[in-house]
Design an enzyme around this catalytic site. Structure first.
Site, PDB file in Angstrom:
ATOM      1  N   GLU A 273      40.973  96.337  46.223  1.00 27.21           N
ATOM      2  CA  GLU A 273      42.176  95.491  46.278  1.00 27.21           C
ATOM      3  C   GLU A 273      43.440  96.270  45.912  1.00 27.21           C
ATOM      4  OE1 GLU A 273      41.240  92.569  43.331  1.00 27.21           O
ATOM      5  OE2 GLU A 273      39.748  91.571  44.564  1.00 27.21           O
ATOM      6  N   PRO A 274      43.708  97.375  46.578  1.00 29.50           N
ATOM      7  CA  PRO A 274      44.912  98.130  46.205  1.00 29.50           C
ATOM      8  C   PRO A 274      46.186  97.403  46.649  1.00 29.50           C
ATOM      9  CG  PRO A 274      43.851  99.138  48.112  1.00 29.50           C
ATOM     10  CD  PRO A 274      42.982  97.971  47.697  1.00 29.50           C
ATOM     11  N   GLY A 275      47.188  97.451  45.820  1.00 31.52           N
ATOM     12  CA  GLY A 275      48.481  96.874  46.170  1.00 31.52           C
ATOM     13  C   GLY A 275      49.534  97.964  46.108  1.00 31.52           C
ATOM     14  N   ARG A 276      49.881  98.322  44.873  1.00 35.88           N
ATOM     15  CA  ARG A 276      50.930  99.306  44.630  1.00 35.88           C
ATOM     16  C   ARG A 276      50.703 100.619  45.392  1.00 35.88           C
ATOM     17  NH1 ARG A 276      53.734  99.322  39.739  1.00 35.88           N
ATOM     18  NH2 ARG A 276      52.052  98.092  38.834  1.00 35.88           N
ATOM     19  N   ARG A 312      61.612  95.467  37.364  1.00 35.12           N
ATOM     20  CA  ARG A 312      60.624  96.313  36.684  1.00 35.12           C
ATOM     21  C   ARG A 312      61.210  97.067  35.487  1.00 35.12           C
ATOM     22  NH1 ARG A 312      58.154 100.104  38.447  1.00 35.12           N
ATOM     23  NH2 ARG A 312      56.164  99.683  37.487  1.00 35.12           N
ATOM     24  N   TYR A 316      59.256  96.069  32.209  1.00 36.52           N
ATOM     25  CA  TYR A 316      58.286  97.034  31.665  1.00 36.52           C
ATOM     26  C   TYR A 316      58.941  98.316  31.170  1.00 36.52           C
ATOM     27  CZ  TYR A 316      55.332  94.612  35.227  1.00 36.52           C
ATOM     28  OH  TYR A 316      54.701  93.711  36.030  1.00 36.52           O
ATOM     29  N   CYS A 342      74.717  89.143  32.617  1.00 41.10           N
ATOM     30  CA  CYS A 342      75.029  89.111  31.194  1.00 41.10           C
ATOM     31  C   CYS A 342      73.748  89.153  30.360  1.00 41.10           C
ATOM     32  CB  CYS A 342      75.841  87.855  30.908  1.00 41.10           C
ATOM     33  SG  CYS A 342      76.306  87.754  29.210  1.00 41.10           S
ATOM     34  N   GLU A 343      73.034  90.262  30.444  1.00 36.34           N
ATOM     35  CA  GLU A 343      71.801  90.488  29.674  1.00 36.34           C
ATOM     36  C   GLU A 343      71.757  91.990  29.426  1.00 36.34           C
ATOM     37  OE1 GLU A 343      69.022  88.320  29.176  1.00 36.34           O
ATOM     38  OE2 GLU A 343      69.656  86.639  30.432  1.00 36.34           O
ATOM     39  N   TYR A 371      55.929  95.166  43.778  1.00 35.80           N
ATOM     40  CA  TYR A 371      56.330  94.440  42.562  1.00 35.80           C
ATOM     41  C   TYR A 371      57.845  94.516  42.347  1.00 35.80           C
ATOM     42  CZ  TYR A 371      51.319  94.713  41.912  1.00 35.80           C
ATOM     43  OH  TYR A 371      49.974  94.636  42.106  1.00 35.80           O
TER      44      TYR A 371
HETATM   45  N1  PLP Z   1      43.591  92.723  42.210  1.00 38.58           N
HETATM   46  C1  PLP Z   1      43.935  91.948  41.166  1.00 38.58           C
HETATM   47  C2  PLP Z   1      42.975  90.913  40.716  1.00 38.58           C
HETATM   48  C3  PLP Z   1      45.157  92.110  40.517  1.00 38.58           C
HETATM   49  O1  PLP Z   1      45.494  91.335  39.490  1.00 38.58           O
HETATM   50  C4  PLP Z   1      46.050  93.123  40.986  1.00 38.58           C
HETATM   51  C5  PLP Z   1      47.318  93.376  40.301  1.00 38.58           C
HETATM   52  O2  PLP Z   1      47.435  93.504  39.123  1.00 38.58           O
HETATM   53  C6  PLP Z   1      45.652  93.897  42.085  1.00 38.58           C
HETATM   54  C7  PLP Z   1      44.437  93.674  42.669  1.00 38.58           C
HETATM   55  C8  PLP Z   1      46.538  94.970  42.632  1.00 38.58           C
HETATM   56  O3  PLP Z   1      46.771  95.957  41.719  1.00 38.58           O
HETATM   57  P1  PLP Z   1      47.594  97.252  42.125  1.00 38.58           P
HETATM   58  O4  PLP Z   1      48.835  96.809  42.775  1.00 38.58           O
HETATM   59  O5  PLP Z   1      47.826  97.944  40.858  1.00 38.58           O
HETATM   60  O6  PLP Z   1      46.723  98.041  43.059  1.00 38.58           O
END
Ligand code: PLP
Length: 417
Positions: A273-276, A312, A316, A342-343, A371
């Site tokens: 499940e890669p996103g970033r 971000r 973070y 204003c923060e 993100y």
């Molecule tokens: N899968 C799950 C359950 C997540 O919560 C996340 C993000 O935190 C991801 C996949 C994707 O993570 P990333 O974007 O770090 O690959």
């Protein structure tokens, strides 16, 4: 960010000059490279080919329909966490059998919609949720599938707010409970318990936390085997980091090298499940210098966007490299790059050496593909920035800038006022 480079002193995205887009769409805006996106996906796919994973893009990183469609067209599935993401996945006709659904707090409405859609599986985060899914599937008279998201209790050595795999975090099920659930699987006749899921955190830059988690998963799978419980899937979640600042980090090939032997031992169908790591470095955020302010103690470059657009750094303390869109020889000075909100948390960079820009000059905040736009808000009644996609010499707004009309369309003044 190979698809973003200077040519004759001007920043380009693929074959398009960034300045041309700023003139056409105004600032600020997000800008994504199609080729970078697809290359990242293909790189992960190639690195993990020996275990032939189903790569479900984590839509939470970037849920723009065009971005998700570009990836599903190349064979990606979708990792979703909400009804909205499910609806978006359906809108682009993603294959339901390539959709996996995680979230610690799935509502009845979300569960029912996912069962009806016929998703590949739920990643279940608690026994209570499993009972709920079972009862809703029974009502619908439609069996569904699930994996248990186990909490391997490993620290991912990343920012505390994106660590998810320790027992201090709300995610997943401890191994003892998971074992009991698998042993009592007949309590959930409408849910086929098909596997294990882990997701230990995000922006993970070393292989060790994965190795630790996979070893625990492997030993758990072996325990289940001894009890006669056979699984079909192992979903290893997302989390691979990208280069924001530190160049010395593990990339897909490094992760693959150490994880493939363990995944082979696990010997189940693999889901990732890669996103970033797919979309993070494929986007920039372009904003315009408004004022250079010097209060005697500090200098501030104030730009026409804020933490509502890209939060971000505020959230973070994240580092994003920032470059001028037109290369300049002007002297670099130390400054904070800040927005108009204003923060005190409304900043993009602190004490950064950056060229002295003039009003109207453009800057690009790099690694803004994941993100970033998804976390944007309307704080201070500021419309969200548009998203532009470039492919070669073609470009399109894949999301328009929000207008004032958009911002007030759901509001009303009641009669009693
Ligand atoms: N899968 C799950 C359950 C997540 O919560 C996340 C993000 O935190 C991801 C996949 C994707 O993570 P990333 O974007 O770090 O690959």
């Amino acid at each position: 960010m190979s698809e973003f480079s200077y040519k004759k002193g001007e920043l380009y995205c693929e074959s398009i000059k960034v300045k041309t887009l700023a003139d056409k769409f105004g600032t600020p805006f997000y800008l994504y490279s199609y080729n970078a996106l697809i290359n990242n996906f293909l790189k992960i796919q190639a690195a993990f080919k020996p275990v032939d994973p189903l790569i479900c893009f984590a839509m939470k990183a970037n849920d723009n329909l065009a971005v998700v469609k570009a990836l599903t067209d190349k064979g990606a599935g979708c990792d979703i966490v909400s009804l909205g993401e499910l609806q978006k996945a359906k809108k682009i006709k993603a294959d339901p059998q390539k959709i996996v659904f995680a979230s610690v707090g799935k509502t009845e409405e979300e569960i029912i919609a996912a069962i009806k859609t016929g998703i590949l599986f739920f990643n279940v985060e608690s026994e209570e949720e499993l009972l709920k899914i079972n009862s809703l599937a029974k009502k619908l008279n439609k069996k569904t599938s699930a994996t248990l998201r186990i909490n391997p209790d490993v620290a991912a050595a990343t920012h505390q707010r994106i660590t998810t795999g320790t027992l201090k975090n709300k995610f997943g099920i401890d191994l003892q409970t998971a074992h009991r659930i698998f042993k009592n699987a007949d309590k959930y006749p409408y849910v086929m318990l098909k596997g294990l899921h882990i997701h230990i955190g995000s922006q993970i830059t070393t292989t060790k936390p994965y190795v630790d988690a996979l070893k625990k998963a492997l030993s758990f799978i072996n325990t289940l085997k001894k009890d006669g419980i056979a699984l079909e899937y192992f979903d290893l979640g997302g989390g691979f980091g990208i280069i924001y600042k530190d160049k010395n980090i593990a990339g897909p090939k490094d992760f693959a090298k150490v994880l493939i032997p363990l995944l082979k031992k696990i010997d189940l169908k693999i889901v990732m499940e890669p996103g970033r790591s797919i979309c993070g470095d494929t986007g920039i955020f372009v904003t315009k210098a408004l004022y250079l302010k010097d209060n005697g103690a500090k200098r501030f470059l104030i730009v026409d966007s804020g933490m509502n657009d890209l939060m971000r750094p505020s959230l973070y303390d994240a580092y994003h490299e920032i470059i001028p869109v037109k290369q300049t020889h002007s002297r670099k000075i130390k400054m904070d790059i800040v927005g108009p909100i204003c923060e005190s948390g409304d900043f993009f960079a602190k004490d950064r050496m950056f060229p002295k820009l003039k009003e109207g000059e453009l800057i690009a905040i790099k690694n803004a593909g994941a993100y970033c736009h998804v976390m944007a808000s309307n704080y201070n009644v500021r419309g969200r920035a548009p998203e532009i996609l470039v492919k070669g010499n073609k470009y399109a707004a894949i999301k328009k800038r929000e207008t004032f009309k958009d911002l007030v369309k759901l509001e009303s003044i009641p009669d009693f006022l």
